[in-house]
Design a protein around this motif. Structure first.
Motif, PDB file in Angstrom:
ATOM      1  N   LEU A 323       0.827  -1.210   0.000  1.00 58.73           N
ATOM      2  CA  LEU A 323       0.000   0.000   0.000  1.00 58.73           C
ATOM      3  C   LEU A 323       0.861   1.258   0.000  1.00 58.73           C
ATOM      4  O   LEU A 323       0.501   2.266  -0.621  1.00 58.73           O
ATOM      5  N   ASP A 324       2.010   1.193   0.685  1.00 58.98           N
ATOM      6  CA  ASP A 324       2.943   2.322   0.627  1.00 58.98           C
ATOM      7  C   ASP A 324       3.490   2.495  -0.790  1.00 58.98           C
ATOM      8  O   ASP A 324       3.646   3.625  -1.274  1.00 58.98           O
ATOM      9  N   GLN A 325       3.766   1.381  -1.452  1.00 53.48           N
ATOM     10  CA  GLN A 325       4.250   1.450  -2.836  1.00 53.48           C
ATOM     11  C   GLN A 325       3.175   2.014  -3.753  1.00 53.48           C
ATOM     12  O   GLN A 325       3.484   2.771  -4.689  1.00 53.48           O
ATOM     13  N   GLU A 326       1.926   1.675  -3.484  1.00 51.76           N
ATOM     14  CA  GLU A 326       0.840   2.219  -4.301  1.00 51.76           C
ATOM     15  C   GLU A 326       0.750   3.739  -4.128  1.00 51.76           C
ATOM     16  O   GLU A 326       0.564   4.478  -5.106  1.00 51.76           O
ATOM     17  N   ASN A 327       0.890   4.200  -2.910  1.00 53.10           N
ATOM     18  CA  ASN A 327       0.827   5.649  -2.651  1.00 53.10           C
ATOM     19  C   ASN A 327       1.968   6.393  -3.341  1.00 53.10           C
ATOM     20  O   ASN A 327       1.829   7.567  -3.687  1.00 53.10           O
ATOM     21  N   GLU A 328       3.100   5.714  -3.538  1.00 55.14           N
ATOM     22  CA  GLU A 328       4.248   6.346  -4.190  1.00 55.14           C
ATOM     23  C   GLU A 328       4.232   6.159  -5.701  1.00 55.14           C
ATOM     24  O   GLU A 328       5.165   6.594  -6.386  1.00 55.14           O
ATOM     25  N   GLY A 329       3.202   5.511  -6.232  1.00 49.93           N
ATOM     26  CA  GLY A 329       3.108   5.321  -7.677  1.00 49.93           C
ATOM     27  C   GLY A 329       3.990   4.221  -8.217  1.00 49.93           C
ATOM     28  O   GLY A 329       4.200   4.119  -9.430  1.00 49.93           O
ATOM     29  N   ILE A 330       4.511   3.366  -7.338  1.00 48.83           N
ATOM     30  CA  ILE A 330       5.381   2.263  -7.760  1.00 48.83           C
ATOM     31  C   ILE A 330       4.553   1.125  -8.343  1.00 48.83           C
ATOM     32  O   ILE A 330       4.947   0.485  -9.323  1.00 48.83           O
ATOM     33  N   ILE A 331       3.403   0.852  -7.742  1.00 50.47           N
ATOM     34  CA  ILE A 331       2.474  -0.136  -8.267  1.00 50.47           C
ATOM     35  C   ILE A 331       1.134   0.537  -8.512  1.00 50.47           C
ATOM     36  O   ILE A 331       0.862   1.610  -7.969  1.00 50.47           O
ATOM     37  N   GLU A 332       0.295  -0.084  -9.325  1.00 53.45           N
ATOM     38  CA  GLU A 332      -1.027   0.458  -9.610  1.00 53.45           C
ATOM     39  C   GLU A 332      -2.037  -0.675  -9.697  1.00 53.45           C
ATOM     40  O   GLU A 332      -1.706  -1.779 -10.125  1.00 53.45           O
ATOM     41  N   ARG A 333      -3.248  -0.377  -9.256  1.00 45.58           N
ATOM     42  CA  ARG A 333      -4.313  -1.373  -9.328  1.00 45.58           C
ATOM     43  C   ARG A 333      -4.802  -1.499 -10.765  1.00 45.58           C
ATOM     44  O   ARG A 333      -4.864  -0.523 -11.498  1.00 45.58           O
ATOM     45  N   ILE A 334      -5.148  -2.711 -11.135  1.00 45.33           N
ATOM     46  CA  ILE A 334      -5.712  -2.952 -12.448  1.00 45.33           C
ATOM     47  C   ILE A 334      -6.953  -3.828 -12.285  1.00 45.33           C
ATOM     48  O   ILE A 334      -7.033  -4.659 -11.381  1.00 45.33           O
ATOM     49  N   HIS A 335      -7.915  -3.594 -13.116  1.00 45.32           N
ATOM     50  CA  HIS A 335      -9.121  -4.417 -13.093  1.00 45.32           C
ATOM     51  C   HIS A 335      -9.001  -5.474 -14.179  1.00 45.32           C
ATOM     52  O   HIS A 335      -9.013  -5.176 -15.368  1.00 45.32           O
ATOM     53  N   VAL A 336      -8.849  -6.726 -13.768  1.00 41.91           N
ATOM     54  CA  VAL A 336      -8.750  -7.840 -14.707  1.00 41.91           C
ATOM     55  C   VAL A 336      -9.775  -8.898 -14.303  1.00 41.91           C
ATOM     56  O   VAL A 336      -9.626  -9.535 -13.256  1.00 41.91           O
ATOM     57  N   PRO A 337     -10.820  -9.105 -15.078  1.00 38.04           N
ATOM     58  CA  PRO A 337     -11.772 -10.183 -14.784  1.00 38.04           C
ATOM     59  C   PRO A 337     -11.049 -11.529 -14.810  1.00 38.04           C
ATOM     60  O   PRO A 337     -10.061 -11.705 -15.537  1.00 38.04           O
ATOM     61  N   HIS A 338     -11.533 -12.483 -14.018  1.00 37.62           N
ATOM     62  CA  HIS A 338     -10.832 -13.773 -13.964  1.00 37.62           C
ATOM     63  C   HIS A 338     -10.810 -14.464 -15.321  1.00 37.62           C
ATOM     64  O   HIS A 338      -9.943 -15.291 -15.599  1.00 37.62           O
ATOM     65  N   SER A 339     -11.748 -14.112 -16.196  1.00 39.17           N
ATOM     66  CA  SER A 339     -11.764 -14.704 -17.537  1.00 39.17           C
ATOM     67  C   SER A 339     -10.584 -14.226 -18.384  1.00 39.17           C
ATOM     68  O   SER A 339     -10.276 -14.838 -19.416  1.00 39.17           O
ATOM     69  N   GLU A 340      -9.901 -13.156 -17.962  1.00 39.34           N
ATOM     70  CA  GLU A 340      -8.780 -12.612 -18.716  1.00 39.34           C
ATOM     71  C   GLU A 340      -7.449 -12.756 -17.982  1.00 39.34           C
ATOM     72  O   GLU A 340      -6.450 -12.160 -18.388  1.00 39.34           O
ATOM     73  N   PHE A 341      -7.406 -13.538 -16.897  1.00 34.55           N
ATOM     74  CA  PHE A 341      -6.159 -13.747 -16.167  1.00 34.55           C
ATOM     75  C   PHE A 341      -5.039 -14.230 -17.093  1.00 34.55           C
ATOM     76  O   PHE A 341      -3.882 -13.848 -16.950  1.00 34.55           O
ATOM     77  N   ALA A 342      -5.399 -15.124 -18.032  1.00 33.08           N
ATOM     78  CA  ALA A 342      -4.384 -15.753 -18.878  1.00 33.08           C
ATOM     79  C   ALA A 342      -3.702 -14.774 -19.822  1.00 33.08           C
ATOM     80  O   ALA A 342      -2.669 -15.098 -20.417  1.00 33.08           O
TER      81      ALA A 342
END
Length: 668
Positions: A323-342
């Motif tokens: 969460l600290d990395q997210e606040n610093e812009g190091i990681i970002e959330r992405i929306h991926v439906p389980h049908s597109e995991f592959a």
């Protein structure tokens, strides 16, 4: 009319196709007015064409002439009567006259289901496109012309680049997308998540080979114990590698033509914007498409990590790092439906615990980019590792033992400062995390530790940045006194060392690199470090320097703690303890040589790796191992010589049937 042969390879596609053809917008001058329209980019066509949608507008303002042409295509040859018109085409800094052929039967507009949504997402991401999609309705893109090589040659270099999950041509006026439209779908929305139920997804999609899970959770350790998974012959061959010249630091490394090509391509990808460096990763693309998505292993590993850390009340601490990395812009959330995991590459992660007093974060995630599944390559197998750009560690340690004053510094979160330039690379570093009852998908937008190319890239970017600055002592220091992210510098003058510190902090800040955990045995330099809030936050007296422990107050160095307390009963255990003592300067070799001699004795007896050691040797080993606990308390003066004074070098060497030894004295 005379027949004038020309060559033209016209596009051919199915109306139901999901393939996006390369389209760019051009502007021509018609009767003193600029007219812009989309054109298909066709490198297989000698001439450029206009479609019927533009003919009326152009014919009213510009003179045309009729000519007969022999049109050659991959479908055959045909004589056609076409009108020809000369128009001035506007390019980036100039305009040029080009003859277009007018074909009333040519219709190049196309419709691709979902194209409008893809373009809408790209606009939100502020992606600059070479085509004009504002005129698109109901996924139908109007295309009123085709430009051949007579126009393309003036557009500038068509640089092929990775973009999201596909490829595009990069021009100064924007990206020319082509390929399956799904490759450019943006499933991302920062800090938005559709909310995947953790238990439901893990229960359904985490089935995998348990061997892969434990390969991630219990990987090979840093010294030689990991060979438990190999047969004895393989271990013996690995031992031989310990004594190769390359292992000892004696190399004859030459930058091959392949290296030069890969490094040049990587260098051309570097962009500096908004105070940070952005890069494209140096892949071996012929292998990359074979890499497994690994989402099932990543889910299975996460489930075990969640359960283990929750039992110890440590999972919230583990999540806080992310969460600290997210606040610093190091990681970002992405929306991926389980049908597109592959469609994405998921990197499994596990916690490691740091027990050293100097570590401020005691639990950290480690990512495994070396996971192979089903005979397919890992991410690390597909990456160009680069050439060795590091300053030699032994050389830097020798420099550390010169002069009376010391300056130490680390680059804060060094690997995480270099940012990934395109979606294609980011989608190779996705991972799962459980937050409350939801499974959240993340991806890294920076380099990560554990990716085989990261050390080369970090070192290259640091040198790339420093080389832009004027020559001088600070530039020389930053080029030659870093080992990965550790800066080690000694000097005789407090004022000069202070000047170097101030200039180094300013120089590195310009690239987004922060010099932190700074320390010095100079009182004046230390005061400035504290005023700048760049000092150590661990609160300990000692610092770690290139594998040793250093006390600035006493100007004294010691060995760092290793795995010397391990219970030994086999040859494998003996080898692991011997290898855990990190002492490249050989400060305690008179003690540690005993362990190597005993290992040699066991070797001569032909004892297997996991067989019990004879009692007489084991008794001697236990006595030796007790003495190892005391070597961590032995202090050595750091400063041995001064750089500005002549030195007399005196060397002694001797040998027996068990070992040989060399000792060098520097006398000033």
């Amino acid at each position: 009319m005379a027949v004038k042969p020309t060559v033209s390879s016209n596009a051919c596609w199915m109306t139901s196709s999901s393939s996006l053809l390369p389209v760019a917008n051009i502007s021509v001058n018609v009767g003193g007015k600029d007219v812009s329209f989309n054109c298909l980019v066709d490198t297989g066509s000698e001439r450029s064409y206009l479609c019927k949608g533009l003919i009326r507008k152009i014919s009213m303002s510009s003179p045309m002439k009729s000519r007969r042409f022999l049109i050659k295509t991959f479908l055959g040859n045909k004589v056609r009567d076409l009108q020809e018109i000369d128009l001035r085409v506007k390019f980036q800094d100039e305009s040029r006259q080009v003859s277009f052929l007018l074909d009333e039967h040519l219709d190049l507009s196309f419709k691709i289901e979902g194209l409008g949504g893809v373009i809408s997402d790209l606009r939100k991401d502020e992606v600059k496109l070479a085509a004009d999609f504002s005129c698109m309705k109901n996924d139908m893109l109007p295309v009123h012309g085709l430009i051949g090589i007579d126009v393309i040659k003036f557009l500038g270099p068509l640089q092929l680049t990775q973009f999201k999950d596909g490829f595009a041509f990069s021009l100064s006026q924007g990206m020319i997308l082509f390929g399956d439209v799904s490759d450019f779908k943006s499933c991302f929305s920062v800090r938005e998540q559709a909310g995947l139920n953790y238990n439901r997804v893990v229960g359904k999609f985490s089935s995998c080979n348990v061997t892969h899970v434990y390969f991630v959770l219990e990987p090979k350790s840093n010294h030689l114990d990991p060979w438990s998974c190999f047969d004895e012959a393989a271990v013996d061959r690995s031992i031989e590698n310990m004594f190769n010249l390359e292992t000892l630091g004696v190399t004859d490394e030459v930058c091959s033509s392949y290296d030069k090509i890969k490094i040049a391509a990587f260098r051309s990808s570097i962009e500096y914007r908004d105070g940070s460096y952005y890069v494209s990763l140096p892949w071996n693309l012929d292998k990359l498409n074979e890499v497994s998505s690994s989402y099932n292993v990543a889910l299975a590993v996460l489930d075990k990590v969640v359960n283990k850390l929750s039992d110890k009340n440590l999972y919230s601490d583990y999540c806080k790092v992310f969460l600290d990395q997210e606040n610093e812009g190091i990681i970002e959330r992405i929306h991926v439906p389980h049908s597109e995991f592959a469609k994405y590459t998921w990197i499994p992660h596990r916690p490691v615990y740091k027990t050293e007093s100097q570590c401020t974060t005691k639990i950290r995630p480690v990512f495994n980019c070396s996971l192979r599944m089903g005979g397919k390559p890992s991410l690390n197998d597909c990456a160009y590792t680069g050439v060795n750009l590091y300053t030699d560690m032994l050389e830097l340690l020798f420099k550390f033992r010169t002069d009376t004053l010391v300056l130490l510094a680390d680059i804060r979160k060094a690997f995480l400062i270099v940012k990934l330039k395109n979606e294609f690379d980011k989608n190779r570093f996705c991972f799962f995390l459980k937050l409350e009852d939801e499974l959240i998908c993340f991806r890294y937008s920076t380099l990560i530790f554990g990716f085989v190319s990261s050390p080369f890239i970090l070192c290259y970017i640091v040198k790339y940045h420093v080389e832009k600055h004027a020559a001088g002592p600070c530039r020389d220091m930053l080029l030659n006194n870093f080992y990965v992210d550790n800066l080690v510098k000694t000097h005789q003058s407090q004022s000069e060392l202070l000047k170097l510190y101030v200039e180094a902090v300013t120089t590195m800040e310009k690239s987004g690199f922060e010099l932190k955990t700074c320390s010095s045995n100079s009182e004046i330099v230390s005061q400035h470090i504290q005023l700048d809030n760049n000092g150590s936050s661990h609160g300990m007296v000692c610092e770690k320097v290139l594998g040793y422990t250093y006390d600035p107050m006493l100007d004294e160095m010691k060995l760092s703690s290793g795995g010397v307390e391990r219970i030994v009963s086999t040859k494998r255990d003996m080898l692991s303890v011997n290898s855990s003592i990190f002492d490249p300067l050989g400060l305690v070799l008179p003690i540690t040589i005993k362990g190597k001699i005993m290992l040699s004795q066991v070797w001569k007896l032909g004892i297997g790796w996991d067989q019990a050691i004879p009692n007489d040797i084991l008794s001697l080993w236990n006595s030796f191992q007790k003495s190892l606990k005391d070597i961590q308390n032995i202090g050595f003066n750091r400063c041995s010589v001064q750089n500005d004074l002549p030195v007399i070098l005196i060397m002694f060497c001797d040998a027996s049937d068990r070992a040989y030894g060399i000792v060098e004295y520097m006398y000033q």
